[in-house]
Write a protein that holds these residues in place. Structure first.
Motif, PDB file in Angstrom:
ATOM      1  N   PHE A  24      50.002  50.235  21.645  1.00 52.34           N
ATOM      2  CA  PHE A  24      49.825  49.885  21.957  1.00 52.34           C
ATOM      3  C   PHE A  24      50.619  48.907  23.504  1.00 52.34           C
ATOM      4  N   SER A  25      50.821  50.292  23.752  1.00 53.42           N
ATOM      5  CA  SER A  25      51.859  50.240  25.593  1.00 53.42           C
ATOM      6  C   SER A  25      50.961  50.357  26.529  1.00 53.42           C
ATOM      7  N   LEU A  26      50.796  49.622  27.432  1.00 53.23           N
ATOM      8  CA  LEU A  26      49.682  50.658  29.119  1.00 53.23           C
ATOM      9  C   LEU A  26      51.021  51.036  29.625  1.00 53.23           C
ATOM     10  N   ARG A  27      50.286  52.631  30.501  1.00 47.79           N
ATOM     11  CA  ARG A  27      50.802  52.496  31.785  1.00 47.79           C
ATOM     12  C   ARG A  27      50.473  52.101  32.578  1.00 47.79           C
ATOM     13  N   GLU A  28      51.057  50.609  33.341  1.00 52.29           N
ATOM     14  CA  GLU A  28      50.211  49.701  34.627  1.00 52.29           C
ATOM     15  C   GLU A  28      50.018  50.459  35.354  1.00 52.29           C
ATOM     16  N   ASP A  29      51.284  51.434  35.775  1.00 52.54           N
ATOM     17  CA  ASP A  29      50.985  51.200  37.006  1.00 52.54           C
ATOM     18  C   ASP A  29      49.806  52.832  37.663  1.00 52.54           C
ATOM     19  N   ILE A  30      50.185  53.743  36.497  1.00 50.73           N
ATOM     20  CA  ILE A  30      48.839  54.647  36.455  1.00 50.73           C
ATOM     21  C   ILE A  30      47.440  54.361  36.218  1.00 50.73           C
ATOM     22  N   ILE A  31      47.229  53.536  35.376  1.00 50.02           N
ATOM     23  CA  ILE A  31      45.739  52.699  35.527  1.00 50.02           C
ATOM     24  C   ILE A  31      45.350  51.568  36.825  1.00 50.02           C
ATOM     25  N   LYS A  32      46.480  51.489  37.050  1.00 51.40           N
ATOM     26  CA  LYS A  32      45.927  51.028  38.489  1.00 51.40           C
ATOM     27  C   LYS A  32      46.002  51.695  39.464  1.00 51.40           C
ATOM     28  N   ASN A  33      46.400  52.251  40.036  1.00 55.70           N
ATOM     29  CA  ASN A  33      45.979  53.773  40.854  1.00 55.70           C
ATOM     30  C   ASN A  33      45.119  54.135  40.506  1.00 55.70           C
ATOM     31  N   ALA A  34      44.818  54.340  38.986  1.00 66.61           N
ATOM     32  CA  ALA A  34      43.690  55.041  38.895  1.00 66.61           C
ATOM     33  C   ALA A  34      42.746  54.075  39.090  1.00 66.61           C
ATOM     34  N   ILE A  35      41.877  53.313  38.999  1.00 65.12           N
ATOM     35  CA  ILE A  35      41.477  52.410  39.351  1.00 65.12           C
ATOM     36  C   ILE A  35      41.316  52.136  41.529  1.00 65.12           C
ATOM     37  N   LYS A  36      42.310  52.538  41.491  1.00 62.43           N
ATOM     38  CA  LYS A  36      42.698  52.259  43.387  1.00 62.43           C
ATOM     39  C   LYS A  36      41.367  53.141  43.770  1.00 62.43           C
ATOM     40  N   GLN A  37      42.223  54.496  43.260  1.00 63.32           N
ATOM     41  CA  GLN A  37      41.523  55.612  43.751  1.00 63.32           C
ATOM     42  C   GLN A  37      39.397  55.759  43.414  1.00 63.32           C
ATOM     43  N   LEU A  38      39.043  54.800  42.260  1.00 64.05           N
ATOM     44  CA  LEU A  38      37.772  54.671  41.577  1.00 64.05           C
ATOM     45  C   LEU A  38      37.197  54.008  42.674  1.00 64.05           C
ATOM     46  N   ILE A  39      37.725  52.520  42.752  1.00 65.17           N
ATOM     47  CA  ILE A  39      37.250  52.215  43.421  1.00 65.17           C
ATOM     48  C   ILE A  39      36.992  52.296  45.383  1.00 65.17           C
ATOM     49  N   ALA A  40      38.262  53.524  45.820  1.00 69.04           N
ATOM     50  CA  ALA A  40      38.065  53.645  46.965  1.00 69.04           C
ATOM     51  C   ALA A  40      36.841  54.861  47.352  1.00 69.04           C
ATOM     52  N   ALA A  41      36.986  55.319  46.057  1.00 69.13           N
ATOM     53  CA  ALA A  41      35.787  56.450  46.418  1.00 69.13           C
ATOM     54  C   ALA A  41      34.214  55.644  47.091  1.00 69.13           C
ATOM     55  N   ASN A  42      33.645  54.475  46.153  1.00 70.28           N
ATOM     56  CA  ASN A  42      32.612  54.185  46.283  1.00 70.28           C
ATOM     57  C   ASN A  42      31.587  54.646  45.812  1.00 70.28           C
ATOM     58  N   GLU A  43      31.587  55.551  44.829  1.00 70.59           N
ATOM     59  CA  GLU A  43      30.389  56.403  44.278  1.00 70.59           C
ATOM     60  C   GLU A  43      29.809  55.706  43.301  1.00 70.59           C
ATOM     61  N   LYS A  44      28.372  55.778  42.704  1.00 74.29           N
ATOM     62  CA  LYS A  44      27.894  55.327  41.640  1.00 74.29           C
ATOM     63  C   LYS A  44      28.589  56.189  40.945  1.00 74.29           C
ATOM     64  N   VAL A  45      29.261  55.123  39.360  1.00 73.83           N
ATOM     65  CA  VAL A  45      30.286  56.255  38.294  1.00 73.83           C
ATOM     66  C   VAL A  45      29.671  55.475  37.554  1.00 73.83           C
ATOM     67  N   ILE A  46      29.818  56.588  35.811  1.00 71.64           N
ATOM     68  CA  ILE A  46      29.980  55.305  34.889  1.00 71.64           C
ATOM     69  C   ILE A  46      31.729  56.253  33.788  1.00 71.64           C
ATOM     70  N   LEU A  47      32.209  54.446  33.898  1.00 71.38           N
ATOM     71  CA  LEU A  47      33.902  55.307  33.607  1.00 71.38           C
ATOM     72  C   LEU A  47      33.534  55.195  31.540  1.00 71.38           C
ATOM     73  N   GLN A 100      40.168  43.274  41.736  1.00 72.11           N
ATOM     74  CA  GLN A 100      40.272  44.455  43.079  1.00 72.11           C
ATOM     75  C   GLN A 100      38.561  44.240  43.630  1.00 72.11           C
ATOM     76  N   GLY A 101      37.701  43.006  43.379  1.00 69.75           N
ATOM     77  CA  GLY A 101      36.794  43.154  43.406  1.00 69.75           C
ATOM     78  C   GLY A 101      35.609  43.689  43.112  1.00 69.75           C
ATOM     79  N   TYR A 102      35.489  44.547  41.568  1.00 65.34           N
ATOM     80  CA  TYR A 102      34.511  45.697  42.169  1.00 65.34           C
ATOM     81  C   TYR A 102      33.983  45.495  40.831  1.00 65.34           C
ATOM     82  N   PRO A 103      32.733  44.995  41.252  1.00 64.98           N
ATOM     83  CA  PRO A 103      31.150  45.119  39.675  1.00 64.98           C
ATOM     84  C   PRO A 103      31.893  45.951  38.849  1.00 64.98           C
TER      85      PRO A 103
END
Ligand code: IP8
Length: 271
Positions: A24-47, A100-103
């Protein structure tokens, strides 16, 4: 111009998102960074995300993969705890994305898929397509799966991806991206037994005969790299290209979603 119904399926591996050595340990920085990239790409994605140190240790403890076993104490409680652990990991991800404001909308796989003995039945993908229609990113995750025959098992994120590839009707999947902690698939170097080489391009028909170097199973109850290759082969058989990328490398998730060149493994479909 891109077809409006084209989407990417992006899997964030559990070993990337969590610390495998600590339940039950998160790698918070890695998660946040991955999400930042995903949002920046702004493509239609199923995660889709995996279980890491949330789902796997409990699934292992209660041997959920193999179904009902009355000799395992509290197994049914363990089944529900496994789901809850995945829910917790998922909630963390969804919270970060929304902040991060992404629906994005979490879709519970154990209510979307069922088993009938060995066969997976997709209850409905309508909800996923309706979510995409509203420009909301659906998020699914490795979960428990109930069986009509009175048992249960584990549904891995990779299996979910394959089911989506088979069953989505109104959306065409242009690429499946598996994000891991390595650059892709490594094969043994025939010149030197100690070295391994990144397979940058590999035809899906050749997957079974690869002389794999990274065979480590780690904590995964769902089959590690061998299980993944099996699903990749089946996804490619549906004529969908697959890319395995390193989620720790600078902007690789963004670049993959933008189809930019990166060092990774591309699985090609034989013409
Ligand atoms: O990490 C497994 O999903 P995966 C989910 O994608 C559970 O194999 C509940 C262990």
């Amino acid at each position: 111009m891109k077809n409006k119904n084209e989407i990417f399926l992006l899997k964030l591996g559990g070993s990337l998102l969590t610390d495998k050595n600590k339940p039950f340990s998160l790698r918070e920085d890695i998660i946040k960074n991955a999400i930042k990239q995903l949002i920046a790409a702004n493509e239609k994605v199923i995660l889709i995300h995996g279980g890491g140190s949330f789902g796997h240790p409990l699934a292992k403890k209660y041997n959920i993969l193999k179904g009902v076993n009355t000799s395992i104490q509290n197994q049914i409680l363990g089944l529900t705890k496994t789901h809850q652990a995945m829910n917790k990991l998922n909630s963390y991800l969804v919270k970060q994305i929304l902040e991060q404001g992404y629906p994005s909308l979490s879709i519970q796989p154990s209510s979307t898929f069922m088993k009938d003995s060995e066969k997976i039945i997709t209850i409905s993908t309508d909800i996923i397509e309706a979510t995409l229609d509203l420009n909301i990113m659906p998020i699914l995750y490795g979960d428990i799966i109930l069986d009509k025959q009175g048992s249960f098992s584990i549904l891995s994120g990779d299996q979910i991806i394959f089911e989506l590839c088979k069953n989505l009707e109104r959306y065409r999947i242009s690429k499946v991206i598996f994000t891991m902690e390595t650059d892709g698939i490594y094969v043994k170097d025939e010149q030197s037994s100690e070295n391994s080489i990144l397979a940058t391009e590999c035809y899906s028909d050749d997957l079974e005969s690869l002389n794999l170097a990274n065979l480590g199973q780690k904590i995964d109850v769902t089959g590690g790299i061998m299980g993944k290759l099996n699903f990749i082969k089946q996804i490619c058989d549906l004529s969908i290209p697959v890319q395995l990328i390193n989620g720790l490398k600078d902007e690789y998730i963004y670049k993959s979603l933008k189809n930019q060149k990166i060092d990774c493994t591309n699985i090609l479909i034989k013409k």
